[in-house]
Enzyme design. Structure first.
Site, short mmCIF file in Angstrom:
data_model
loop_
_atom_site.label_atom_id
_atom_site.label_comp_id
_atom_site.label_asym_id
_atom_site.label_seq_id
_atom_site.Cartn_x
_atom_site.Cartn_y
_atom_site.Cartn_z
N HIS A 244 0.82 -1.21 0.00
CA HIS A 244 0.00 0.00 0.00
C HIS A 244 0.86 1.26 0.00
O HIS A 244 0.40 2.33 -0.43
CB HIS A 244 -0.93 0.01 1.21
CG HIS A 244 -2.06 0.97 1.09
ND1 HIS A 244 -3.17 0.73 0.32
CD2 HIS A 244 -2.24 2.21 1.63
CE1 HIS A 244 -3.99 1.76 0.39
NE2 HIS A 244 -3.45 2.67 1.17
N TYR A 279 -4.84 9.85 1.57
CA TYR A 279 -3.60 9.32 1.03
C TYR A 279 -2.57 10.41 0.74
O TYR A 279 -1.41 10.11 0.52
CB TYR A 279 -3.87 8.56 -0.27
CG TYR A 279 -4.61 7.28 -0.08
CD1 TYR A 279 -3.94 6.07 -0.01
CD2 TYR A 279 -5.99 7.28 0.03
CE1 TYR A 279 -4.63 4.89 0.17
CE2 TYR A 279 -6.70 6.10 0.21
CZ TYR A 279 -6.01 4.91 0.28
OH TYR A 279 -6.70 3.74 0.46
#
Length: 300
Positions: A244, A279
């Site tokens: 990720h 993010y």
């Protein structure tokens, strides 16, 4: 009818009615099973139709000593969803989780890799092995397309539309999206697909799966984690990273180089722009540059 019946019914609802992925359904079910285990260990004989707020609160107190606030909030959310489903199906009329509040959590952003760190990780791959070419293609795809690890391991050869410059991704809830793919990423995938993959004894059910393990089956997510962590150890990287991290770096680097948030949202496959913002780890220097370059009164 016991807990197993209602859990199974709930799983079918999540999969069919809400279109959630197998992994998400498993995670939702796991939280309910933890409640069942608590009831069993404490010899509390109660069905999901009769369990009350007091009993559920005892479980939350118990679990709070074992998990952090973020995990506790997820468990509470999962149980609220389960009991809401029981109300929806007229199995019960109230939700015992209604007055139970989730603990406040802070948004913790994962580490971002610099371009030099990404280059170092890829350079550390042993290309003399068959797995080396595969691993390079995988890491280039993770970073080059911003994929989730589950999307990477399930990527199919028939999903590659290199002539058009896109790959088709099946994301959460089986939702499809087309993600642009750079020529350099296409190059490394093609090297693996044309020169290395044909030498692997492919299992029939995985004939269209792009990235294969040495036995010709689909790679697991855990294997990709292991590959990345071994490379990080090899180059002495101190950051705690995962597949990720490449996705997060993909989004951050795009934003820092001028991409708009909406475009990044579409490439990541987020339903909400708010999710995309999580993010994007922006430092103040970058925000100042955005203001100076984009505000209409910058030169006044």
């Amino acid at each position: 009818m016991d807990w197993k019946f209602y859990i199974k019914s709930y799983q079918s609802y999540l999969k069919i009615e809400r279109g959630l992925s197998k992994n998400t359904v498993t995670n939702y079910s796991f939280d309910i099973e933890r409640l069942c285990l608590f009831l069993e260990q404490n010899k509390i004989d109660v069905s999901p139709l009769k369990i009350n707020e007091e009993t559920v609160q005892q479980f939350i107190y118990f679990i709070s000593a074992q998990v952090n606030a973020r995990s506790q909030a997820r468990i509470i959310s999962g149980l609220k969803s389960f009991f809401s489903y029981l109300i929806f199906e007229d199995y019960r009329s109230d939700n015992p989780m209604e007055l139970i509040e989730s603990p406040k959590t802070t948004r913790k952003l994962p580490d971002t890799l610099s371009l030099d760190e990404i280059d170092a990780l890829i350079a550390a791959i042993d290309l003399s092995s068959k797995e080396g070419e595969r691993n390079r293609a995988m890491l280039e795809t993770l970073y080059g397309c911003g994929l989730r690890v589950s999307e990477l391991v399930s990527l199919k050869i028939s999903d590659l539309f290199f002539d058009e410059g896109f790959i088709k991704i099946t994301g959460k809830g089986n939702k499809e999206r087309f993600v642009p793919i750079a020529s350099v990423t296409q190059k490394y995938i093609t090297i693996y697909k044309d020169n290395v993959r044909p030498e692997v004894p492919v299992k029939k059910e995985f004939s269209d799966t792009l990235f294969l393990n040495r036995r010709g089956g689909q790679l697991t997510r855990a294997m990709v984690f292991t590959i990345i962590n071994n490379l990080a150890t090899q180059i002495g990287l101190k950051k705690k990273i995962s597949p990720h991290t490449f996705r997060h770096s993909f989004a951050t680097h795009l934003l820092e180089n001028g991409a708009d948030l909406r475009s990044i949202q579409l490439m990541l496959g987020h339903e909400s722009i708010t999710t995309t913002e999580i993010y994007l780890h922006l430092d103040r220097k970058f925000l100042t540059e955005v203001l100076e370059n984009c505000h209409p009164r910058k030169n006044m």
